[in-house]
Design a protein around this motif. Structure first.
Motif, short mmCIF file in Angstrom:
data_model
loop_
_atom_site.label_atom_id
_atom_site.label_comp_id
_atom_site.label_asym_id
_atom_site.label_seq_id
_atom_site.Cartn_x
_atom_site.Cartn_y
_atom_site.Cartn_z
N GLY A 119 -67.95 41.21 3.89
CA GLY A 119 -66.83 40.59 3.19
C GLY A 119 -67.29 39.80 1.98
N THR A 120 -66.33 39.45 1.16
CA THR A 120 -66.57 38.63 -0.03
C THR A 120 -65.64 37.44 0.01
OG1 THR A 120 -67.22 40.54 -1.37
CG2 THR A 120 -66.52 38.56 -2.55
N MET A 121 -66.23 36.26 -0.02
CA MET A 121 -65.44 35.03 -0.12
C MET A 121 -65.32 34.68 -1.59
SD MET A 121 -67.01 32.94 3.16
CE MET A 121 -65.84 31.56 2.98
N ARG A 122 -64.15 34.91 -2.16
CA ARG A 122 -63.97 34.78 -3.60
C ARG A 122 -64.12 33.34 -4.06
NH1 ARG A 122 -58.32 37.01 -4.74
NH2 ARG A 122 -57.92 35.88 -2.80
N GLN A 123 -64.94 33.16 -5.10
CA GLN A 123 -65.14 31.87 -5.75
C GLN A 123 -65.44 30.75 -4.73
OE1 GLN A 123 -62.18 30.91 -8.71
NE2 GLN A 123 -62.10 32.99 -9.50
N ALA A 124 -66.25 31.08 -3.75
CA ALA A 124 -66.55 30.13 -2.67
C ALA A 124 -67.83 29.33 -2.93
CB ALA A 124 -66.67 30.87 -1.34
N TRP A 125 -68.54 29.65 -4.01
CA TRP A 125 -69.85 29.03 -4.26
C TRP A 125 -69.85 28.48 -5.68
CZ3 TRP A 125 -74.32 30.97 -1.01
CH2 TRP A 125 -75.49 30.25 -1.26
N TYR A 126 -69.84 27.17 -5.81
CA TYR A 126 -69.82 26.54 -7.13
C TYR A 126 -71.24 26.16 -7.53
CZ TYR A 126 -68.60 23.49 -11.01
OH TYR A 126 -68.50 22.92 -12.24
N ALA A 127 -71.67 26.63 -8.69
CA ALA A 127 -73.01 26.30 -9.20
C ALA A 127 -73.06 26.59 -10.69
CB ALA A 127 -74.07 27.12 -8.48
N ASP A 128 -73.89 25.86 -11.40
CA ASP A 128 -74.09 26.06 -12.83
C ASP A 128 -72.78 26.03 -13.61
OD1 ASP A 128 -76.82 26.41 -12.32
OD2 ASP A 128 -76.57 28.56 -11.99
N GLY A 129 -71.87 25.17 -13.16
CA GLY A 129 -70.61 24.99 -13.88
C GLY A 129 -69.61 26.10 -13.71
N ASP A 162 -68.59 34.27 -6.35
CA ASP A 162 -68.24 34.84 -5.06
C ASP A 162 -69.42 34.69 -4.09
OD1 ASP A 162 -65.85 35.61 -6.14
OD2 ASP A 162 -66.35 37.74 -6.29
N MET A 163 -69.12 34.56 -2.82
CA MET A 163 -70.14 34.51 -1.78
C MET A 163 -70.03 35.77 -0.94
SD MET A 163 -71.06 31.56 1.01
CE MET A 163 -69.69 31.80 2.12
N ILE A 164 -71.14 36.47 -0.80
CA ILE A 164 -71.18 37.72 -0.05
C ILE A 164 -71.64 37.42 1.38
CG2 ILE A 164 -72.02 40.09 0.00
CD1 ILE A 164 -70.46 39.26 -2.55
N VAL A 165 -70.89 37.92 2.34
CA VAL A 165 -71.20 37.74 3.76
C VAL A 165 -71.77 39.05 4.30
CG1 VAL A 165 -70.30 37.10 6.03
CG2 VAL A 165 -69.29 36.11 3.96
N VAL A 166 -72.94 38.99 4.92
CA VAL A 166 -73.56 40.18 5.49
C VAL A 166 -73.91 39.94 6.95
CG1 VAL A 166 -74.48 40.94 3.27
CG2 VAL A 166 -75.90 39.52 4.78
N GLY A 167 -74.05 41.01 7.70
CA GLY A 167 -74.42 40.89 9.10
C GLY A 167 -75.28 42.06 9.54
N VAL A 168 -76.11 41.81 10.54
CA VAL A 168 -76.93 42.86 11.12
C VAL A 168 -76.84 42.75 12.64
CG1 VAL A 168 -79.04 41.46 10.95
CG2 VAL A 168 -79.22 43.95 11.20
N LEU A 169 -76.54 43.86 13.30
CA LEU A 169 -76.51 43.91 14.76
C LEU A 169 -77.89 44.31 15.28
CD1 LEU A 169 -73.11 45.74 15.38
CD2 LEU A 169 -73.55 43.27 15.27
#
Length: 214
Positions: free
Chosen positions: A152-162, A166-173
């Motif tokens: 999934g992608t958490m839109r505009q969830a990571w604020y940095a450098d002004g 987006d924050m990318i969520v990954v998983g491994v089973l």
């Protein structure tokens, strides 16, 4: 500077005394903003001790497990660990950080693979989650090599450098990892090894012997 002639590095439990070395790493504003979206203020040593206190507490709830990546000479070059370990859901969040002077030595992929191995083979977990900023292509490439899938992608969830990123969520089973493990073992140069303990433990080094993975 790390001893680049030494190709064997060890993973050992993080100690409170290590914070004297680690704290300055996270006083670099750029690195701080890439490693953790929740932290923006550089900490002094006392603040770092408070933030990491649960890792060193004997009475902790065992939901965190962190290791130092150390050269043969005892120089700490990075961190690798598990956060939010759940014995009920059998999952955790995996994270990794390498100090600037030790990057490009192949430590990140080897140390993270060893922690992933530890999570699935020793702790009996079934799933690991990770997150990265969408412009952090180094983290993206690393988790892909571990067999992580974008979930999934958490839109505009990571604020940095002004700006908002987006924050990318990954998983491994566990099964994803067992499928990817022999492939990654063949890809990695065995000339550089990260292992548990100073002398290494059979079956607990990365890359492992290829036949161990088959």
């Amino acid at each position: 500077m790390p001893d680049k002639s030494n190709s064997v590095f060890k993973l050992r439990p993080l100690e409170k005394a290590d914070l004297e070395v680690i704290t300055p790493w996270f006083q670099d504003i750029e690195d701080l903003a890439r490693f953790d979206r929740t932290s923006r203020i550089p900490f002094n040593l006392m603040q770092s001790e408070e933030v990491w206190s649960e890792v060193f507490s004997a009475s902790g709830n065992n939901c965190k497990c962190w290791f130092a990546v150390e050269s043969d000479s005892g120089q700490i070059l990075g961190l690798a660990g598990l956060e939010a370990i759940s014995s009920v859901n059998r999952d955790a969040v995996v994270a990794m950080f390498v100090e600037k002077s030790a990057r490009r030595l192949g430590l990140a992929i080897r140390a993270t693979a060893l922690v992933v191995d530890f999570a699935f083979r020793q702790l009996g977990l079934n799933r690991l989650t990770s997150y990265y900023r969408d412009d952090n292509h180094i983290s993206r490439d690393l988790v892909e090599r571990l067999g992580c899938k974008v979930e999934g992608t958490m839109r505009q969830a990571w604020y940095a450098d002004g700006a908002f990123h987006d924050m990318i969520v990954v998983g491994v089973l566990r099964q994803d990892w067992m499928d990817q493990r022999p492939i990654l073992a063949k890809e990695l140069d065995p000339g550089t090894i990260v292992t548990f303990g100073s002398d290494g433990i059979s079956g607990w080094s990365w890359p492992p012997q290829v036949d161990e993975c088959e």
